[in-house]
Design a protein around this motif. Sequence first.
Motif, PDB file in Angstrom:
ATOM      1  N   TRP A  62       0.839  -1.197   0.000  1.00 17.50           N
ATOM      2  CA  TRP A  62       0.000   0.000   0.000  1.00 17.50           C
ATOM      3  C   TRP A  62       0.871   1.244   0.000  1.00 17.50           C
ATOM      4  N   LYS A  63       0.336   2.312  -0.607  1.00 18.26           N
ATOM      5  CA  LYS A  63       1.012   3.613  -0.582  1.00 18.26           C
ATOM      6  C   LYS A  63      -0.073   4.686  -0.551  1.00 18.26           C
ATOM      7  N   ALA A  64       0.001   5.562   0.409  1.00 18.84           N
ATOM      8  CA  ALA A  64      -0.988   6.638   0.571  1.00 18.84           C
ATOM      9  C   ALA A  64      -2.416   6.096   0.621  1.00 18.84           C
ATOM     10  N   GLY A  65      -2.593   4.938   1.266  1.00 14.30           N
ATOM     11  CA  GLY A  65      -3.921   4.363   1.440  1.00 14.30           C
ATOM     12  C   GLY A  65      -4.472   3.639   0.228  1.00 14.30           C
ATOM     13  N   LEU A  66      -3.655   3.433  -0.813  1.00 14.37           N
ATOM     14  CA  LEU A  66      -4.105   2.758  -2.032  1.00 14.37           C
ATOM     15  C   LEU A  66      -3.195   1.583  -2.361  1.00 14.37           C
ATOM     16  N   PRO A  67      -3.755   0.528  -2.988  1.00 11.84           N
ATOM     17  CA  PRO A  67      -2.899  -0.580  -3.419  1.00 11.84           C
ATOM     18  C   PRO A  67      -1.799  -0.086  -4.357  1.00 11.84           C
ATOM     19  N   GLU A  68      -0.584  -0.553  -4.126  1.00 15.63           N
ATOM     20  CA  GLU A  68       0.582  -0.130  -4.914  1.00 15.63           C
ATOM     21  C   GLU A  68       1.575  -1.290  -4.934  1.00 15.63           C
ATOM     22  N   GLY A  69       2.057  -1.642  -6.130  1.00 19.13           N
ATOM     23  CA  GLY A  69       2.986  -2.760  -6.247  1.00 19.13           C
ATOM     24  C   GLY A  69       2.225  -4.058  -6.461  1.00 19.13           C
ATOM     25  N   ARG A  70       2.714  -5.133  -5.899  1.00 21.11           N
ATOM     26  CA  ARG A  70       2.107  -6.455  -6.078  1.00 21.11           C
ATOM     27  C   ARG A  70       1.055  -6.687  -5.000  1.00 21.11           C
ATOM     28  N   GLY A  71      -0.123  -7.250  -5.417  1.00 18.35           N
ATOM     29  CA  GLY A  71      -1.155  -7.507  -4.426  1.00 18.35           C
ATOM     30  C   GLY A  71      -2.279  -8.368  -4.954  1.00 18.35           C
ATOM     31  N   VAL A  72      -3.146  -8.795  -4.018  1.00 21.96           N
ATOM     32  CA  VAL A  72      -4.276  -9.658  -4.334  1.00 21.96           C
ATOM     33  C   VAL A  72      -5.545  -9.014  -3.796  1.00 21.96           C
ATOM     34  N   TYR A  73      -6.570  -8.949  -4.651  1.00 19.90           N
ATOM     35  CA  TYR A  73      -7.890  -8.474  -4.240  1.00 19.90           C
ATOM     36  C   TYR A  73      -8.865  -9.636  -4.403  1.00 19.90           C
ATOM     37  N   ARG A  74      -9.626  -9.909  -3.349  1.00 22.93           N
ATOM     38  CA  ARG A  74     -10.648 -10.958  -3.405  1.00 22.93           C
ATOM     39  C   ARG A  74     -12.015 -10.313  -3.227  1.00 22.93           C
ATOM     40  N   SER A  75     -12.898 -10.552  -4.189  1.00 23.62           N
ATOM     41  CA  SER A  75     -14.250  -9.992  -4.140  1.00 23.62           C
ATOM     42  C   SER A  75     -15.171 -10.931  -3.360  1.00 23.62           C
ATOM     43  N   PRO A  76     -16.151 -10.395  -2.655  1.00 28.07           N
ATOM     44  CA  PRO A  76     -17.085 -11.250  -1.928  1.00 28.07           C
ATOM     45  C   PRO A  76     -17.908 -12.149  -2.864  1.00 28.07           C
ATOM     46  N   ASN A  77     -18.024 -11.782  -4.134  1.00 28.96           N
ATOM     47  CA  ASN A  77     -18.821 -12.579  -5.083  1.00 28.96           C
ATOM     48  C   ASN A  77     -18.035 -13.737  -5.698  1.00 28.96           C
ATOM     49  N   GLY A  78     -16.767 -13.911  -5.288  1.00 27.73           N
ATOM     50  CA  GLY A  78     -15.975 -15.025  -5.784  1.00 27.73           C
ATOM     51  C   GLY A  78     -14.926 -14.648  -6.806  1.00 27.73           C
ATOM     52  N   GLY A  79     -14.975 -13.451  -7.331  1.00 25.47           N
ATOM     53  CA  GLY A  79     -13.969 -13.001  -8.286  1.00 25.47           C
ATOM     54  C   GLY A  79     -12.756 -12.447  -7.571  1.00 25.47           C
ATOM     55  N   GLY A  80     -11.796 -11.963  -8.346  1.00 24.29           N
ATOM     56  CA  GLY A  80     -10.631 -11.353  -7.727  1.00 24.29           C
ATOM     57  C   GLY A  80      -9.539 -11.050  -8.727  1.00 24.29           C
ATOM     58  N   TYR A  81      -8.541 -10.322  -8.255  1.00 22.04           N
ATOM     59  CA  TYR A  81      -7.407  -9.902  -9.081  1.00 22.04           C
ATOM     60  C   TYR A  81      -6.117 -10.194  -8.340  1.00 22.04           C
ATOM     61  N   ASN A  82      -5.142 -10.752  -9.056  1.00 25.73           N
ATOM     62  CA  ASN A  82      -3.827 -11.024  -8.506  1.00 25.73           C
ATOM     63  C   ASN A  82      -2.814 -10.426  -9.467  1.00 25.73           C
ATOM     64  N   GLY A  83      -2.144  -9.376  -9.044  1.00 29.44           N
ATOM     65  CA  GLY A  83      -1.195  -8.749  -9.952  1.00 29.44           C
ATOM     66  C   GLY A  83      -0.637  -7.452  -9.425  1.00 29.44           C
ATOM     67  N   GLU A  84      -0.272  -6.587 -10.364  1.00 25.86           N
ATOM     68  CA  GLU A  84       0.378  -5.320 -10.042  1.00 25.86           C
ATOM     69  C   GLU A  84      -0.638  -4.183  -9.988  1.00 25.86           C
ATOM     70  N   TRP A  85      -0.358  -3.231  -9.099  1.00 25.83           N
ATOM     71  CA  TRP A  85      -1.215  -2.076  -8.876  1.00 25.83           C
ATOM     72  C   TRP A  85      -0.380  -0.802  -8.944  1.00 25.83           C
ATOM     73  N   LYS A  86      -1.041   0.289  -9.335  1.00 26.93           N
ATOM     74  CA  LYS A  86      -0.417   1.607  -9.280  1.00 26.93           C
ATOM     75  C   LYS A  86      -1.497   2.616  -8.906  1.00 26.93           C
ATOM     76  N   ALA A  87      -1.290   3.323  -7.818  1.00 21.18           N
ATOM     77  CA  ALA A  87      -2.236   4.335  -7.338  1.00 21.18           C
ATOM     78  C   ALA A  87      -3.660   3.790  -7.242  1.00 21.18           C
ATOM     79  N   GLY A  88      -3.793   2.539  -6.775  1.00 26.13           N
ATOM     80  CA  GLY A  88      -5.112   1.950  -6.551  1.00 26.13           C
ATOM     81  C   GLY A  88      -5.764   1.332  -7.761  1.00 26.13           C
ATOM     82  N   GLN A  89      -5.088   1.338  -8.913  1.00 31.78           N
ATOM     83  CA  GLN A  89      -5.658   0.747 -10.132  1.00 31.78           C
ATOM     84  C   GLN A  89      -4.778  -0.394 -10.629  1.00 31.78           C
ATOM     85  N   LYS A  90      -5.408  -1.339 -11.330  1.00 36.22           N
ATOM     86  CA  LYS A  90      -4.646  -2.426 -11.944  1.00 36.22           C
ATOM     87  C   LYS A  90      -3.706  -1.815 -12.975  1.00 36.22           C
TER      88      LYS A  90
END
Length: 98
Positions: free
Chosen positions: A4-32
Amino acid sequence: DGEWKAGLPEGRGVYRSPNGGGYNGEWKAGQKEGRGVMRYAEGDVYDGEWKAGLPEGRGVYRSPNGGGYNGEWKAGQKEGRGVMRYAEGDVYDGEWKA
């Protein structure tokens, strides 16, 4: 999970959605941004490059019905060279324009 950086995903990370989806990868300023894999709740998968939260560059999209696209993307749209395989068995191999 991730950096995280300044409260936003930054660098490598994993997001898991409550509906079963998700993202595993790189982030910059909170965006994929960069390389990552997005799994949608319906079973679709996009594995490729991202820019400003959208597919951009080379990527592979697979649908649970057997169809899919392997090629170039721009701002979330098929653009450039790519191969689309339809669930019914048809194939389009060529140029795409959004």
